[in-house]
Design a protein around this motif. Structure first.
Motif, short mmCIF file in Angstrom:
data_model
loop_
_atom_site.label_atom_id
_atom_site.label_comp_id
_atom_site.label_asym_id
_atom_site.label_seq_id
_atom_site.Cartn_x
_atom_site.Cartn_y
_atom_site.Cartn_z
N THR A 289 0.84 -1.21 0.00
CA THR A 289 0.00 0.00 0.00
C THR A 289 0.87 1.26 0.00
N GLU B 146 -8.31 1.44 -4.85
CA GLU B 146 -8.76 0.51 -3.82
C GLU B 146 -8.12 0.91 -2.50
N GLU C 105 -7.62 0.56 1.64
CA GLU C 105 -7.62 -0.47 2.68
C GLU C 105 -8.56 -0.05 3.81
N ASP D 130 -7.19 -4.93 7.61
CA ASP D 130 -5.94 -5.56 7.22
C ASP D 130 -6.12 -6.42 5.97
N GLN D 131 -5.50 -5.93 4.85
CA GLN D 131 -5.54 -6.63 3.56
C GLN D 131 -6.96 -6.78 3.02
N PHE E 236 -9.72 -4.48 0.97
CA PHE E 236 -9.75 -3.23 0.22
C PHE E 236 -11.15 -2.96 -0.33
N LYS F 116 -4.81 4.52 2.87
CA LYS F 116 -3.80 3.62 2.34
C LYS F 116 -4.34 2.97 1.07
N LYS G 16 -4.12 0.52 -2.29
CA LYS G 16 -3.56 -0.74 -2.78
C LYS G 16 -2.74 -0.50 -4.04
#
Length: 360
Positions: A37, A320, A322, A325-326, A328, A354, A356
């Motif tokens: 990110t 995309e 965030e 956590d992971q 998006f 953040k 992607k």
């Protein structure tokens, strides 16, 4: 024998089944993909185009002689700074024999006419003193004498001019001395002592004795491609990079765009000129090659992201963001000015988001 082949075939089938199970087990153990990110940043974005050219003096002139002849003395050399009227060179006139012969004949005729006029004037003068002739006759003869004297001086001066390029009455005013017509620096002296030079005339541009230029006022002359010329206009700011002067930039302002293009190497190029802003003490040699960054548009202190973070759906830009956590979420944004690397984000994004990084 048949029993042996059945056993071998069974073993092979068991081996293949075991390998498939082992492969699927390893695939299930692979770690999940972790996306990188990036966060937006506040920066300046400058959209520009580049023009190539050179830096030359605004005023550069060629000094040519007023008379044809041979260079006898040269008083300057390249790099000298001159004031208007300073001596540059001296020439010796080589007259044409036909002109000299005609001038000498005119002088001899003028001498003969003067002698006759002088004799007649002295005779009429004595007769006037004796009261034999009227004053009007005497004055008429005196006028003829004066005219003959002027004609004699003119013929003598004409011969001197043809032979030497100067007369006694002219004093320091002579065509054999070549002087600076402007204040500036000597860029080149393309002649040497002993060279023949020709004055400017209808059929000849004349021989250049020296090239002078005002090095305190420089301009950038360059070419812009037809695809870019429509994006620029007079008054735009330029930043010059001169290859011979490292780690230094020069400011300039666009002051001329040619209305007509010229084809060069299959492309249409338009000439541009820009006034170079020289700081006190700065010196640029004439003819340095330079690149000019023309600022087409600029945004100061705006929120921007790297263009590689953008994705598109039906010509609409999105990113995309965030949200966990992971995890998006697609987010549509409004973009603005781009410099080819960074792009301005007008709406739809905050500095703390953040984003992607899409995988290639």
């Amino acid at each position: 024998m048949k029993k042996f082949f059945k056993i071998v075939l069974g073993l092979l089938m068991v081996a293949v089944f075991a390998w498939v199970v082992f492969y699927l087990y390893n695939q299930s153990k692979k770690s999940p993909v972790v996306f990188q990110t990036e966060s937006p940043k506040v920066t300046d974005i400058v959209k520009k185009t580049v023009a190539t050219g050179s830096v030359v003096p605004r005023q550069e002139i060629e000094i040519k002689p007023q008379e044809s002849g041979i260079i006898t003395e040269i008083y300057v050399e390249p790099g000298d700074k001159l004031k208007k009227g300073d001596l540059i060179a001296k020439i010796q006139i080589i007259p044409e024999m036909v002109q000299v012969n005609n001038a000498e004949s005119q002088l001899e005729k003028a001498q003969i006419r003067f002698k006759n006029a002088e004799l007649e004037f002295n005779r009429k003068k004595e007769l006037y003193k004796s009261g034999v002739i009227a004053e009007s006759v005497y004055l008429e003869e005196q006028m003829a004498y004066d005219n003959a004297k002027v004609d004699l001086q003119a013929a003598d001066n004409n011969l001197q001019l043809i032979k030497e390029g100067v007369t006694k009455k002219m004093g320091a005013h002579t065509n054999t001395i070549i002087k600076a017509t402007i204040e500036g620096m000597v860029l080149d002296v393309p002649v040497e002592v002993g060279n023949s030079v020709i004055k400017s005339n209808t059929f000849n541009d004349g021989t250049t004795v020296a090239i002078l230029a005002d090095m305190g006022e420089m301009i950038f002359e360059g070419k812009v491609d037809e695809t870019e010329v429509g994006k620029i206009k007079e008054g735009m700011d330029l930043v010059l990079s001169i290859g011979a002067i490292e780690n230094e930039k020069f400011d300039a302002k666009l002051e001329y765009i040619s209305p007509k293009g010229v084809e060069e190497n299959g492309a249409i190029q338009f000439e541009i000129k820009a006034d170079v802003n020289l700081k006190e003490g700065q010196f640029i040699r004439a003819g340095y090659s330079a690149n000019a960054d023309i600022v087409l548009d600029k945004r100061d202190r705006v929120l921007a992201i790297n263009e590689k973070l953008l994705q598109f759906s039906n010509d609409t830009a999105f990113i995309e963001v965030e949200v966990a956590d992971q995890i998006f979420e697609k987010k549509f944004i409004e973009t603005g000015l781009s410099d080819g690397i960074q792009i301005e984000v007008k709406q739809g994004l905050t500095k703390d988001d953040k984003i992607k990084v899409p995988q290639s």
